[in-house]
Structures are given as C-alpha cells and as structure tokens.
Motif scaffolding. Structure first.
Motif, PDB file in Angstrom:
ATOM      1  N   ASP A  72       0.840  -1.208   0.000  1.00  0.00           N
ATOM      2  CA  ASP A  72       0.000   0.000   0.000  1.00  0.00           C
ATOM      3  C   ASP A  72       0.870   1.253   0.000  1.00  0.00           C
ATOM      4  N   ALA A  73       1.949   1.235   0.814  1.00  0.00           N
ATOM      5  CA  ALA A  73       2.811   2.412   0.940  1.00  0.00           C
ATOM      6  C   ALA A  73       3.480   2.717  -0.394  1.00  0.00           C
ATOM      7  N   ARG A  74       3.988   1.678  -1.051  1.00  0.00           N
ATOM      8  CA  ARG A  74       4.706   1.902  -2.328  1.00  0.00           C
ATOM      9  C   ARG A  74       3.781   2.436  -3.395  1.00  0.00           C
ATOM     10  N   GLU A  75       2.558   1.921  -3.367  1.00  0.00           N
ATOM     11  CA  GLU A  75       1.588   2.355  -4.377  1.00  0.00           C
ATOM     12  C   GLU A  75       1.370   3.864  -4.332  1.00  0.00           C
ATOM     13  N   GLY A  76       1.318   4.416  -3.111  1.00  0.00           N
ATOM     14  CA  GLY A  76       0.962   5.842  -3.003  1.00  0.00           C
ATOM     15  C   GLY A  76       2.129   6.768  -2.753  1.00  0.00           C
ATOM     16  N   VAL A  77       3.365   6.222  -2.736  1.00  0.00           N
ATOM     17  CA  VAL A  77       4.472   7.036  -2.220  1.00  0.00           C
ATOM     18  C   VAL A  77       4.757   8.297  -3.040  1.00  0.00           C
ATOM     19  N   ALA A  78       4.646   8.215  -4.363  1.00  0.00           N
ATOM     20  CA  ALA A  78       4.988   9.379  -5.185  1.00  0.00           C
ATOM     21  C   ALA A  78       4.121  10.566  -4.769  1.00  0.00           C
TER      22      ALA A  78
ATOM     23  N   HIS B 273       2.381  14.906   1.992  1.00  0.00           N
ATOM     24  CA  HIS B 273       2.251  14.838   3.446  1.00  0.00           C
ATOM     25  C   HIS B 273       3.574  14.797   4.200  1.00  0.00           C
ATOM     26  N   VAL B 274       4.684  14.623   3.495  1.00  0.00           N
ATOM     27  CA  VAL B 274       5.951  14.547   4.237  1.00  0.00           C
ATOM     28  C   VAL B 274       6.810  15.761   3.879  1.00  0.00           C
ATOM     29  N   ASN B 275       7.642  15.683   2.847  1.00  0.00           N
ATOM     30  CA  ASN B 275       8.593  16.778   2.610  1.00  0.00           C
ATOM     31  C   ASN B 275       8.711  17.066   1.110  1.00  0.00           C
ATOM     32  N   PRO B 276       7.883  17.986   0.612  1.00  0.00           N
ATOM     33  CA  PRO B 276       7.870  18.238  -0.832  1.00  0.00           C
ATOM     34  C   PRO B 276       9.216  18.702  -1.389  1.00  0.00           C
ATOM     35  N   GLN B 277       9.976  19.506  -0.632  1.00  0.00           N
ATOM     36  CA  GLN B 277      11.262  19.995  -1.172  1.00  0.00           C
ATOM     37  C   GLN B 277      12.272  18.855  -1.276  1.00  0.00           C
TER      38      GLN B 277
END
Ligand code: PLP
Length: 461
Positions: A14-20, A26-30
C-alpha cells in the motif's frame, strides 16, 4: 476491512503504491523535489551488508551507510536473531519503575571500554538528544551557560545542539539560540583563548568533523582535555558519527591516549542500524551534580529511554563489532581507500584533497575547477554552487550504482561512510568508479556537466 490484521507485506505494498503522491503531499515536498532532480528517487526493497537492491533487482554499493549508521552492515543475521528473540520473549519494555537490567549491562560494558572514568550512562534515542543531555549536565555541573564549539561543527538540530552548530545556513532563522562561542577546529591557541574567559560550560568537539571531514591532528584532543581541565570547562567528545569502529578504533578519541573526556556521546552505529539509541557517558562527579537527590532522580529523563530492543541492539552491536574485528577492518580498508583517493586527487585537477580517518573519508572538490566549470555553462549562477557536488554523486549513482553524498548541501566534499563490513572487491569497485567519474568530468565537453546543468535548470523550475 474491520478486524483484519495488516501484514507488513500488505503495508509495504500500500505504501509503495501511493508514495509518489503521499510523500510530496504529506511529508517533505522539497526533499521529494531534490530526489527527483538528482535521480536519487529509487525504490529500495532489500538491504544486506554494504549492498542495497531496488525493485528492478539492481544492486547498489551503499557508501552513505544511512549517514554512518550501518557499521555492522544492514540486516546483520545475528542482530536480527537476537532482536527477534527479544521480541518474542515477552520481556516488558518501559516498566519505568524498575532497575532496568539491560540498561545497566550496557552502561557497564560502555564504561569498561571508554577512556577516562565515564561510569554513568544516560540512554536516549538519537544523537541530538544525547547531546542535549550533555549540555544540560554541563550547565548544572559548572554553573556556566555558554557552549564552546568549532566552525563547521555538527552536533544535531534540536535547539540546544543547534547553538553548537558551526554551519550558519543551518542556524539561520531559528534564533535566538543558547549562548555559544565558535572557534576554528583543531586550533589549540584559539581554544585556550576562548576557555580563558571561564564562561564556557562545555567544549563540544568531534574527533573527525562530519561536515568538513577534517580529522583532529595528533595530540589535539589530549591537549584540549588538559586545557579544559585547567579552565573549568567540561570536554564533551561527540562520537555520534565516529564511534563504534568507524575511524579504526572503537572510539576515535582512542587515537589520542592523552584524551580523557568528561563526557562522551554515542548514537548512530550503536543502534545496529535497526533500533535508534543514543548514549551520553558521564563521569560520576558530573553526574552527581544533576542527579543529586531522590527528588532529582528523574530530573533528566525521557519516556522511551532504554527500551528492551534499543538496549539489545546496542549490546549486540558491540558483540558483533568485537567478534568481526570491525575497527581493524575499518583501519585497513580505510587506508586502502585513502591512498587510492590520494592518487586520484594527484591525477585529476577536479579533486583537491582527501580528508578523514578510517572509513569516514571525504574528497574535497577543487573550488577553482567548480567555478571555471560553472562559468562555462550558460544560465548557471550562484545557486548552482550548492548543487555542484551533486553532479558527481549523480554520476556515481547513475553510471556506477554507488550511493554517496556531499557532506553538506553547501559543501563540495564527496563523503564516503560505507558499512564497515564492506569487502575488498567493493572497495576496488569504488576506487575504479571514482576515477572514472573524475576522468569523465575532466574530458572536454563532458556529457556529465551537461547532465548536471540540466538538473540545475530543473531545480529552478
Ligand atoms: N553529532 C554528530 C557528530 C552527528 O554527526 C550527528 C548527526 O549526523 C548528530 C550529533 C545528531 O545526531 P541525530 O541525527 O541522531 O540527531
């Protein structure tokens, strides 16, 4: 889905599917952007020893080593076996009101192998927390508030540790920070002058600086200990990155027999690469100034300190370090790599010098070369100086499957901190790849340069 137990495999899928999407949102766009621009955005699915594998089965040599965390190698089978046994044992973590047996054993083992008389240990969960503890204890023991540190120092990014950070771009915008004073690294005259003000609670110093990769000269730490004692300042040796064999001895300060620290800080590799742990090792009289009564027994504490898994990981790491003679290995392979990098630095103009000790090495890239290079590429300006070193790490990753990084986003130092279990063949691969990358960068109209320029231009968008 209610009531269904999630397996780790399912969570990862599930995590890999949505990671991009999820990471940037939700984490660190830069940071996501930096990964995209540099081509470091890979999907690693397995790690073993000094190697990583991505989801296409491609093998990589990991010379970042989780920022020097993976001394014993990723997923060491003995570590996994011991941690699995601990997990299944039912032994409770964080009872809090007990004499924690594993913490006591680890504190004794560390006291037995550190120089000086560091009888007490405070365990935490990161390097910066371990530094915070040292700073608090130093203030209480000396009744002074300032911390003395070196230019280019790095001791963590929480507010106390940040006051002792020698990199302006990391401090900028977070003030006012605690009282601090900066002196040049490895400069005894500057140290004595700063100590003479008798305002500094602690002198915080790394035996090999993580950011500059410079190693203290022979005799510096021993003399620093003597000067600190003379002026009533506590010497805190930060071995967060150098500890547990990295420089060729269990502790880097052991290279200097006269160095008797008042406190010593460990973290990173002590974790075995699996369970975070920090340790602040302290002399009894200093400890007793803070923990001076029953009502002060918990005056410095943290909920998650000394957990069963963290203590087990640290004890097992020390056993593996000793059994596999990892310090000796770091000394031997570090010296092989160092001589090869020095030869490369003589051969290629782009490489200026080699710094560091054991398996904590940096190759300083020539500033003039960088400037000439940048001037030759249209549209590049000042911002790109920051990204210059990345051109080399990108090439090493893309063409040679070697993971390494610059020592700081503002530096032109290629840094190598591979797991200490790296083998001779991988060292040979690293040497050959570094030479190939330097040769390519020096070739006229280098394709690498234009690749780097493209990255920089993308980074600007
Ligand atoms: N001290 C040194 C020498 C370090 O290299 C680091 C981290 O890189 C720290 C302290 C901070 O440790 P942490 O990142 O675990 O907070």
């Amino acid at each position: 889905m209610r009531g269904e137990r999630s397996s780790f495999t399912k969570l990862m899928t599930d995590a890999r599917e949505g990671v991009a999407r999820d990471y940037a949102t939700h984490v660190n766009p830069q940071f996501a952007r930096l990964l995209d621009c540099t081509g470091f955005d890979r999907r690693y699915v397995r790690g073993e020893g000094a190697k990583l594998w991505d989801d296409a089965g491609t093998e990589y040599l990991d010379c970042i080593g989780g920022y020097a965390v993976h001394a014993i190698g990723r997923n060491h089978p003995d570590m996994i076996a011991t941690l699995t046994e601990a997990l299944h044992s039912g032994v409770p973590s964080w009872v809090q009101f007990e004499r924690n047996p594993l913490a006591a054993l680890l504190a004794r083992r560390l006291a037995e192998r550190t120089p000086g008389d560091l009888q007490h240990a405070f365990f935490s969960n990161s390097g910066t927390e371990a530094i915070e503890c040292a700073l608090k204890l130093a203030r209480r023991a000396t009744n002074r508030s300032a911390v003395l540190h070196c230019a280019m120092s790095f001791h963590g990014l929480t507010l106390g540790a940040l006051a002792a950070n020698g990199n302006e771009h990391l401090r900028d915008g977070f003030g006012p920070l605690g009282e601090s004073k900066s002196i040049p690294f490895d400069d005894l005259a500057a140290l004595e002058q700063a100590l003479a003000s008798r305002q500094c609670a602690a002198f915080l110093v790394e035996p090999v600086q993580g950011k500059s990769c410079r190693s203290a000269s022979d005799g510096y730490l021993g003399e620093a200990a003597r000067l600190c004692k003379k002026h009533g300042t506590l010497l805190v040796i930060d071995e967060v990155q150098t500890g547990v064999g990295r420089t060729g001895k269990f502790l880097a300060c052991e290279h200097d027999a006269a160095c008797q620290p008042d406190m010593l800080v460990l973290s990173k590799a002590l974790s075995g690469g699996l369970v975070p742990v920090g340790a602040t090792l302290v002399r009894s009289d200093i400890w007793a100034k803070t923990f001076d009564s029953m009502s002060h027994a918990l005056v410095h504490a943290s909920t998650f300190q000394s957990g069963v898994l963290a203590m087990t990981a640290a004890l097992t790491t020390i056993e593996i370090h000793d059994r596999e003679q990892l310090s000796a290995r770091a000394a031997r392979l570090g010296s092989t790599l160092r001589s090869a990098f020095e030869s490369a630095a003589q051969k290629y103009h782009v490489a200026k010098e080699v710094r560091g000790r054991g398996l904590m090495l940096g190759i300083g890239l020539h500033k003039d070369f960088a400037e000439r290079l940048l001037a030759s590429i249209p549209l590049l300006g000042n911002l790109e100086r920051v990204l210059f070193g990345q051109a080399f790490t990108m090439e090493l990753l893309a063409e040679h499957r070697i993971l390494c990084q610059v020592s700081d986003s503002h530096s032109n130092i290629l840094k190598f901190t591979p797991p200490l279990v790296i083998d001779d063949a991988s060292c040979a691969q690293l040497i050959q790849s570094v030479n190939a990358v330097f040769a390519k960068f020096e070739s006229p109209g280098s394709a690498s340069l234009h690749g780097a320029a493209r990255v920089v231009l993308r980074a600007r968008q």
